[in-house]
Design a protein around this motif. Structure first.
Motif, PDB file in Angstrom:
ATOM      1  N   SER A  43       0.838  -1.200   0.000  1.00 52.91           N
ATOM      2  CA  SER A  43       0.000   0.000   0.000  1.00 52.91           C
ATOM      3  C   SER A  43       0.872   1.249   0.000  1.00 52.91           C
ATOM      4  N   PHE A  44       0.371   2.283  -0.687  1.00 47.33           N
ATOM      5  CA  PHE A  44       1.056   3.574  -0.759  1.00 47.33           C
ATOM      6  C   PHE A  44       0.015   4.674  -0.656  1.00 47.33           C
ATOM      7  N   ALA A  45       0.346   5.753   0.041  1.00 48.70           N
ATOM      8  CA  ALA A  45      -0.558   6.899   0.134  1.00 48.70           C
ATOM      9  C   ALA A  45       0.236   8.190   0.089  1.00 48.70           C
ATOM     10  N   ASN A  46      -0.349   9.213  -0.521  1.00 53.24           N
ATOM     11  CA  ASN A  46       0.228  10.553  -0.525  1.00 53.24           C
ATOM     12  C   ASN A  46      -0.797  11.521   0.029  1.00 53.24           C
ATOM     13  N   VAL A  47      -0.347  12.434   0.874  1.00 53.95           N
ATOM     14  CA  VAL A  47      -1.244  13.354   1.573  1.00 53.95           C
ATOM     15  C   VAL A  47      -0.786  14.785   1.337  1.00 53.95           C
ATOM     16  N   SER A  48      -1.746  15.652   0.982  1.00 54.77           N
ATOM     17  CA  SER A  48      -1.465  17.075   0.775  1.00 54.77           C
ATOM     18  C   SER A  48      -2.331  17.892   1.731  1.00 54.77           C
ATOM     19  N   PRO A  49      -1.821  18.189   2.943  1.00 56.49           N
ATOM     20  CA  PRO A  49      -2.596  18.976   3.900  1.00 56.49           C
ATOM     21  C   PRO A  49      -2.407  20.472   3.690  1.00 56.49           C
ATOM     22  N   ASN A  50      -3.374  21.237   4.143  1.00 52.44           N
ATOM     23  CA  ASN A  50      -3.318  22.681   4.066  1.00 52.44           C
ATOM     24  C   ASN A  50      -3.914  23.238   5.369  1.00 52.44           C
ATOM     25  N   ILE A  51      -3.059  23.436   6.370  1.00 52.75           N
ATOM     26  CA  ILE A  51      -3.494  23.911   7.683  1.00 52.75           C
ATOM     27  C   ILE A  51      -2.861  25.274   7.922  1.00 52.75           C
ATOM     28  N   THR A  52      -3.675  26.291   8.060  1.00 48.14           N
ATOM     29  CA  THR A  52      -3.172  27.657   8.129  1.00 48.14           C
ATOM     30  C   THR A  52      -3.799  28.426   9.279  1.00 48.14           C
ATOM     31  N   ALA A  53      -3.175  29.573   9.571  1.00 51.64           N
ATOM     32  CA  ALA A  53      -3.705  30.526  10.547  1.00 51.64           C
ATOM     33  C   ALA A  53      -3.720  31.905   9.910  1.00 51.64           C
ATOM     34  N   PRO A  54      -4.695  32.740  10.249  1.00 53.86           N
ATOM     35  CA  PRO A  54      -4.741  34.093   9.689  1.00 53.86           C
ATOM     36  C   PRO A  54      -3.675  34.976  10.319  1.00 53.86           C
ATOM     37  N   ALA A  55      -3.529  36.177   9.805  1.00 54.86           N
ATOM     38  CA  ALA A  55      -2.580  37.139  10.366  1.00 54.86           C
ATOM     39  C   ALA A  55      -2.920  37.410  11.826  1.00 54.86           C
ATOM     40  N   VAL A  56      -1.891  37.404  12.694  1.00 54.60           N
ATOM     41  CA  VAL A  56      -2.077  37.623  14.121  1.00 54.60           C
ATOM     42  C   VAL A  56      -1.129  38.721  14.583  1.00 54.60           C
ATOM     43  N   GLY A  57      -1.650  39.752  15.238  1.00 61.21           N
ATOM     44  CA  GLY A  57      -0.803  40.808  15.784  1.00 61.21           C
ATOM     45  C   GLY A  57       0.028  41.456  14.700  1.00 61.21           C
ATOM     46  N   PRO A  58       1.368  41.503  14.894  1.00 57.32           N
ATOM     47  CA  PRO A  58       2.231  42.180  13.917  1.00 57.32           C
ATOM     48  C   PRO A  58       2.482  41.356  12.659  1.00 57.32           C
ATOM     49  N   PHE A  59       2.008  40.118  12.642  1.00 57.96           N
ATOM     50  CA  PHE A  59       2.275  39.255  11.495  1.00 57.96           C
ATOM     51  C   PHE A  59       1.205  39.486  10.432  1.00 57.96           C
ATOM     52  N   THR A  60       1.625  39.759   9.221  1.00 60.32           N
ATOM     53  CA  THR A  60       0.701  40.166   8.165  1.00 60.32           C
ATOM     54  C   THR A  60       0.435  39.079   7.144  1.00 60.32           C
ATOM     55  N   SER A  61       1.057  37.911   7.316  1.00 61.97           N
ATOM     56  CA  SER A  61       0.856  36.847   6.335  1.00 61.97           C
ATOM     57  C   SER A  61       0.319  35.601   7.015  1.00 61.97           C
ATOM     58  N   THR A  62      -0.198  34.694   6.200  1.00 60.53           N
ATOM     59  CA  THR A  62      -0.774  33.459   6.696  1.00 60.53           C
ATOM     60  C   THR A  62       0.324  32.456   7.024  1.00 60.53           C
ATOM     61  N   SER A  63       0.108  31.688   8.087  1.00 53.23           N
ATOM     62  CA  SER A  63       1.084  30.682   8.482  1.00 53.23           C
ATOM     63  C   SER A  63       0.674  29.320   7.935  1.00 53.23           C
ATOM     64  N   GLN A  64       1.510  28.722   7.110  1.00 51.21           N
ATOM     65  CA  GLN A  64       1.283  27.373   6.590  1.00 51.21           C
ATOM     66  C   GLN A  64       2.051  26.398   7.463  1.00 51.21           C
ATOM     67  N   SER A  65       1.333  25.433   8.075  1.00 47.43           N
ATOM     68  CA  SER A  65       1.992  24.605   9.083  1.00 47.43           C
ATOM     69  C   SER A  65       2.247  23.168   8.656  1.00 47.43           C
ATOM     70  N   ALA A  66       1.483  22.614   7.729  1.00 47.35           N
ATOM     71  CA  ALA A  66       1.641  21.211   7.372  1.00 47.35           C
ATOM     72  C   ALA A  66       2.173  21.088   5.944  1.00 47.35           C
ATOM     73  N   VAL A  67       2.963  20.062   5.693  1.00 51.14           N
ATOM     74  CA  VAL A  67       3.554  19.847   4.373  1.00 51.14           C
ATOM     75  C   VAL A  67       3.208  18.451   3.871  1.00 51.14           C
ATOM     76  N   ASP A  68       3.333  18.256   2.547  1.00 44.55           N
ATOM     77  CA  ASP A  68       2.988  16.980   1.925  1.00 44.55           C
ATOM     78  C   ASP A  68       3.882  15.861   2.457  1.00 44.55           C
ATOM     79  N   PHE A  69       3.319  14.654   2.486  1.00 48.15           N
ATOM     80  CA  PHE A  69       4.120  13.493   2.865  1.00 48.15           C
ATOM     81  C   PHE A  69       3.512  12.235   2.245  1.00 48.15           C
ATOM     82  N   SER A  70       4.300  11.154   2.250  1.00 47.18           N
ATOM     83  CA  SER A  70       3.856   9.868   1.712  1.00 47.18           C
ATOM     84  C   SER A  70       4.123   8.772   2.734  1.00 47.18           C
TER      85      SER A  70
END
Length: 364
Positions: A43-70
């Motif tokens: 068996s083989f699986a590939n996963v493409s997650p997209n888990i983010t947070a909106p801008a917080v305080g002085p941070f003006t960009s979105t935070s991407q926290s999870a990356v693809d894996f197999s």
């Protein structure tokens, strides 16, 4: 119908692998043990997650926290006689692939890998009842970067036990199997690179020897299936993993500059057990093709204290198909997972994941 739909369930389980509330990946699946005759499965699986947070305080960009894996897994089942069989399974039961691009945890990451070899004997007692049990050997390794520095560590192979009971009624394709996996305590060794300013004796930072402990949870798997109409099967599973109280802790020896001194770090805590539910329906279309639909739900904490676990509860839907020709079965599945909001140290995270898996089985 029975064999085809079970393979569908396995393919969908592989496709369901994702950045979950805990760090479960394979679910410690032992389904190959219940295949007929001698059998090999990949068996083989590939996963493409997209888990983010909106801008917080002085941070003006979105935070991407999870990356693809197999992930990969192999299973071999050997039928000794009418009552006794054996399965050997290699899989990757736990893992994490977290990397923050920006935001309050920018630069932090956690890449955790595991491998497990499981050997299980099954004895069929008659009247539909059987028992199964054995042992598994597990190893973990990883790299974690936080404000406390960079930890690179791994463990030796540690041993655990597995035991279970099953009931089958072939004339209605009924099977219920309950399996217990023991927890495992791992002793970790590696290095801890302290960042500049983390310790008064080393204002510029330093790399030190580190030792620590982490436990993988004990877990209960309940798998079931039953025919509900001609060429139609209802199947599903419940998995409960006891993560509550599990933590990763290390001690770094600071060497000759500070004899007897040490730097203790708690890298991550889990404060909730994780329970996963899956329910599916499979349909045999003809002698070669079967299809299936599966729904899933996994409980997760709504709040947390570590940026290394940003995923909350999840709901999922999966589709799969199996093609059977003589002794070969090829199954494929896709799954969409939606994560609920989880607040980590005041930062709200949410997102989704798309997974795809394939399973190839050969009977002989």
């Amino acid at each position: 119908m029975k064999k085809q739909t079970l393979t569908l369930a396995a393919a969908l389980t592989a496709a369901a692998t994702s950045a979950q509330a805990g760090i479960d990946r394979s679910g410690q699946d032992i389904g190959v043990l219940f295949e007929e005759g001698n059998y090999f499965k990949f068996s083989f699986a590939n996963v493409s997650p997209n888990i983010t947070a909106p801008a917080v305080g002085p941070f003006t960009s979105t935070s991407q926290s999870a990356v693809d894996f197999s992930t990969f897994s192999f299973g071999y089942k050997h039928q000794f006689n009418e009552k006794l069989s054996f399965a050997l399974i290699w899989d990757q039961p736990y893992g994490a692939d977290i990397q923050y691009v920006d935001g309050p945890a920018a630069g932090g990451f956690a890449f955790i890998d595991s491998s497990q070899i499981t050997g299980i004997l099954r004895y069929e007692m008659g009247n539909g009842f059987s028992v199964h049990g054995g042992a598994f050997s597990q190893k973990i390794s990883g790299r974690v970067l936080t404000a406390s520095g960079l930890l690179e560590a791994d463990s030796e192979r540690e041993w655990g036990g597995v035991a279970g009971v099953a009931y089958e009624k072939p004339e209605i394709a009924l099977r219920v199997a309950l399996t217990y996996f023991s927890g495992i305590d791992h002793q970790l060794t590696g290095t801890h690179a302290l960042p500049p300013g983390a310790h008064p004796f080393f204002p510029a930072g330093v790399s030190t020897a580190a030792a620590g402990t982490v436990s993988m949870p004990e877990a209960f798997n309940l798998d079931f299936q039953t025919g509900i109409a001609q060429n139609t099967l209802l199947f599903g599973s419940i998995r409960h993993a006891k993560y509550d109280g599990i933590s990763l802790d290390t001690t770094s020896t600071l060497g000759d500059v500070a004899p007897g001194a040490a730097n203790d770090v708690n890298w991550v805590n889990f404060v909730d057990d994780v329970t996963s539910y899956e329910l599916g329906i499979g349909r045999k279309l003809n002698d070669n093709w079967s299809v299936a639909l599966m729904l899933g739900y996994e409980e997760g904490a709504e709040t947390g204290t570590t940026f290394l676990a940003p995923a909350g509860s999840s709901k999922s839907i999966g589709l799969g198909a199996t093609y059977t020709h003589e002794n070969i079965k090829i199954s494929g599945g896709v799954r969409y997972t939606k994560f609920s909001e989880k607040v980590v140290n005041g930062v709200p995270f949410e997102g989704d994941a798309l997974s795809a898996g394939v399973s190839i089985g050969i009977g002989f």
